[in-house]
Design an enzyme around this catalytic site. Structure first.
Site, PDB file in Angstrom:
ATOM      1  N   GLU A 173      42.313  44.908  16.414  1.00 27.40           N
ATOM      2  CA  GLU A 173      41.862  44.769  17.893  1.00 27.40           C
ATOM      3  C   GLU A 173      41.758  46.087  18.641  1.00 27.40           C
ATOM      4  OE1 GLU A 173      43.617  42.515  21.757  1.00 27.40           O
ATOM      5  OE2 GLU A 173      43.764  41.640  19.786  1.00 27.40           O
TER       6      GLU A 173
ATOM      7  N   ASP B 285      45.476  41.034  17.666  1.00 32.46           N
ATOM      8  CA  ASP B 285      46.721  40.335  18.184  1.00 32.46           C
ATOM      9  C   ASP B 285      47.296  38.958  17.689  1.00 32.46           C
ATOM     10  OD1 ASP B 285      47.698  42.787  18.987  1.00 32.46           O
ATOM     11  OD2 ASP B 285      47.454  42.380  21.077  1.00 32.46           O
TER      12      ASP B 285
ATOM     13  N   TYR C  99      56.305  43.421  19.484  1.00 32.36           N
ATOM     14  CA  TYR C  99      55.230  42.781  20.199  1.00 32.36           C
ATOM     15  C   TYR C  99      55.576  42.158  21.553  1.00 32.36           C
ATOM     16  CZ  TYR C  99      50.865  40.166  20.901  1.00 32.36           C
ATOM     17  OH  TYR C  99      49.593  39.573  21.651  1.00 32.36           O
TER      18      TYR C  99
END
Length: 779
Positions: free
Chosen positions: A9, A107, A317
């Site tokens: 990403e 993601d 994350y």
């Protein structure tokens, strides 16, 4: 040798993946490559839904009611101008003959899936997809993710839910924003999540402004038993649930009556209690905590946590909605605990021992069923260097680390006691608490309350009221929202919803997602619908006006129920219990009917402002799971678009007592019940009164407007201009959308359904031949 293309990403993530794979070959502009791998990146969104004028040329130029509703038959995508160059790089590798596999390394969650799927679709790629799902950006975390990649097909439903969410948001935002802007003659922006959040803030401002303070009094006593003294408060008999007194003279009478009066203990109650360790942080609870403790905005907290994840590799994350860990992650917790030990040596040893000796089921924060896309935010196994972090980075890291340790420490143990004393028959209550074991509170000491012991008393013990006072108080209005309290309201918006099923869906998602809530607040600030007064978020006059305008016509759009309904169905799509076509048919139908109903409502109040339409101007579409007939299950292509077969009628949904059909463009066609077989002699007689007088297009003969009538589309210059299109033709109905296509393009680009003289159904295009409508069987 075949190569594998990896699409991340962001460039920073791509470079970390390249390091782990030892891709140290050619470092091109926009990619890193060697003989086995090509690693590139998306820079966020490279492809978006195209602007309205790109979807349909009739939607270009100045906004007008005639353009509404804007419902594309199939959404067109467009490469963002600023990222065209990077898109071409990714597309080139997706099309390269020596690339045989594409890895989606964006993601986790809907948004990451959407970013990749749009690029994949726009590039026309058909190669196999693998999905990389990384919990943290450390070398160990990435190696584990690369070794356990899933097939792209496993995330197909997640991708379909992402497409559905984005397209439905486009339909709501584009149509309702233009509709209300034109109605109100000022810019009104509408969003599925933005608008109900704004409603919360507006309602809070109105509560505060309309709040009328009320005075009340309490009676507080200092009671003595021998050399011991303690505090107690009067409660109103006989229920003893209320301590407020409405009249000052009543409070003064109690004080006078009980001062220097001896009383006795009526009852004592002691109990042992415990306070369980807190759950771990998800993004929303982290943002709330950071705002409460340090005044950091939700946006700032997300940016800091993201940097600690991507660049510093110290946190897992952060864009997660889970406060739990899986059993697999629990088995790795000791290595994470060792990483934080050197900064927190006084609290980690006990937590580590409990992890060694315990089982996952012994800890509330370990629950596989409570983890969806990603587990809770915890420190990684990388040891931090405090001097390398900014003040706020350290604050966030310390909060996450201390919460991680606290979750594995023992519960807080305490003893609480309650004493009721009667003084001249007036009840007074004293409460106290003594902490026996601080447990997990040692990890978060700012939460520790002070001991408040009471003397050892028993029933019948004599006490004396040494002094009494009756302080005055005033009721206070609710506080303005802060980032912390608004995030809490967004997270628990289900409490505002009466429907149990919707409330359960919102319990998981609330208004927005953890990854988007900060941006929603920033959007409201940027549009001047909300302003900040220090920590307070206050609705502006503009924001209040916007909510008033929308609430008059579409109160559901300002309610969390709409988001709850959407989130439930989007979750069903992810699980395979609902489909993209079914969801989009419902959204298209809702937008179509709402816009038509409001657009055609012409009532105005005495000041010239549009008044609210009649209640329920648009009938809601029933959910087949609530007992209505289930729509025919449609087939859809690999990109998630519905496939309409020439031999198969479009799906139907229950609509009131009849059935709402959809044409090949996805527009609703008002018709009678489908139980009657249409023939040349006997065909459905639709209800057409509600659209009579609407403009459907421009007359090709004289250039004036063509209007909708009960039996035809007729030029407004009639009888001087004889142009008309019949509504009943070829054993079927020419819909308003088909008529609009005929007037603007000379033909329909989607087939209509008709019935031959022998009663057989067939599909064909329509075209204008002069002023006559003819059938066209070839594209």
């Amino acid at each position: 040798m075949p190569k594998t293309l990896i699409v991340a990403e962001k460039p920073s993530v791509a470079k970390e993946i390249a390091k782990v794979l030892d891709v140290r070959g050619t470092r091109g502009d926009g990619f890193i490559a060697n003989g086995q791998y090509v690693v590139t990146w998306a820079v966020g969104h490279l492809v978006n839904i195209a602007e309205p004028e790109e979807q349909n040329e009739d939607w270009a130029g100045r906004w007008s009611m005639n353009q509404l509703p804007m419902i594309p038959s199939r959404f067109k995508l467009a490469v963002l101008p600023k990222t065209t160059r990077q898109f071409e790089i990714v597309k080139r590798f997706m099309s390269a003959d020596d690339v045989d596999t594409v890895v989606n390394a964006t993601d986790a969650g809907r948004e990451g899936e959407l970013i990749f799927r749009r690029i994949f679709l726009m590039a026309g790629c058909t190669k196999p997809i693998k999905r990389l799902w990384a919990n943290d950006m450390t070398e160990q975390g990435l190696k584990k993710a690369l070794a356990s990649m899933e097939s792209g097909e496993a995330k197909r439903n997640l991708g379909l839910a992402a497409f559905a969410r984005a397209e439905a948001d486009w339909l709501i935002g584009m149509n309702y924003s233009r509709l209300f802007t034109l109605k109100d003659h000022s810019l009104v922006t509408v969003g599925r999540v933005q608008t109900p959040v704004l409603k919360l803030i507006v309602d809070r401002r109105q509560e505060i402004e309309h709040f009328v303070p009320r005075n009340y009094w309490t009676v507080e006593a200092t009671l003595a038993h021998g050399e011991d003294s303690f505090s107690a408060q009067w409660y109103c008999p006989p229920e003893r649930s209320e301590s407020r007194i409405d009249k000052e003279e009543d409070a003064a009478a109690i004080v006078e009556r009980c001062t220097d009066t001896q009383g006795a203990v009526e009852s004592t109650k002691s109990r042992k209690g415990q306070q369980k360790p807190p759950l771990l942080f998800d993004l929303t609870t982290l943002q709330r905590e950071a705002n409460s403790r340090y005044g950091l905005s939700a946006k700032d907290t997300l940016a800091i946590a993201q940097a600690l994840y991507e660049q510093k590799k110290l946190l897992t994350y952060p864009r997660t909605d889970s406060r739990y860990l899986t059993k697999d992650v629990f088995n790795e917790c000791l290595s994470h605990m060792r990483a934080v030990y050197h900064e927190f040596p006084e609290i980690t040893p006990l937590a580590a021992e409990r992890i060694k000796d315990g089982k996952p089921k012994n800890f509330a924060c370990v629950n596989d069923k409570k983890v969806s896309d990603h587990h809770a935010i915890i420190p990684t196994a990388k040891r931090p260097v405090k001097s390398a972090l900014s003040e706020n980075e350290w604050r966030i890291y310390e909060m996450v680390s201390r919460r991680f340790v606290a979750a594995f420490l023992p519960p807080v143990q305490y003893a609480s006691s309650t004493i009721w004393v009667l003084i001249d028959e007036q009840p007074f209550k004293a409460t106290g608490k003594v902490f026996k074991d601080k447990g997990w509170l040692v990890a978060e000491p700012w939460r520790t309350a002070k001991d408040n012991p009471l003397p050892a008393l028993r029933k019948g013990s004599k006490v004396t009221a040494e002094s009494l006072k009756a302080p005055s108080h005033q009721t206070k209005p609710p506080a303005h929202f802060t980032d912390a309290s608004l995030l809490a309201a967004m997270e628990t918006a289900g409490k505002l919803v009466e429907d149990d099923e919707l409330r359960e869906a919102m319990k998981e998602r609330g208004l927005g997602t953890p990854a988007t809530r900060a941006q929603i607040i920033e959007t409201l600030l940027a549009r001047s619908y909300v302003e900040k007064d220090k920590k307070k978020l206050v609705a502006t006059d503009t924001g209040r006006h916007v909510i008033d305008v929308i609430s008059q016509h579409l109160p559901d759009v300002t309610s969390p129920e709409l988001t709850g309904d959407w989130e439930k169905k989007l979750g069903d799509i992810e699980r395979g219990d609902f489909t993209y076509p079914e969801f989009m048919h419902e959204i298209r139908d809702s937008v179509y009917r709402n816009v038509r109903g409001i657009k055609n409502y012409q009532a105005y109040d005495k000041d010239g402002f549009p008044t609210a339409p009649p209640a329920n101007p648009v009938a809601p579409v029933s959910d087949y799971r609530a007992g209505a007939p289930r729509p025919a299950r449609q087939q859809y292509d690999r990109d998630g678009f519905p496939i309409v077969s020439s031999a198969q009628p479009a799906a139907t949904v229950q609509q009131g007592a009849g059935v709402a059909f959809y044409d090949d463009n996805g527009f609703p066609i008002e018709s009678a019940s489908s139980t009657t077989k249409p023939t040349r002699k006997e065909k459905p007689l639709p209800t057409r009164v509600e659209h009579e007088g609407e403009v459907v297009g421009v007359c090709p003969s004289c250039g004036k407007n063509v209007l909708v009538h009960a039996d035809a589309y007729i030029c407004e210059a009639d009888p001087s201009c004889p142009f008309r299109i019949p509504r009943d033709a070829f054993g079927g109905e020419i819909t308003m959308n088909q008529a609009a296509d005929l007037l603007s393009k000379g033909r329909t680009f989607k087939r209509g359904r008709f019935v031959s003289k022998k009663g057989k159904r067939f599909n064909a295009h329509l075209e204008l031949d002069g002023s006559r409508v003819a059938l066209r069987f070839k594209d």
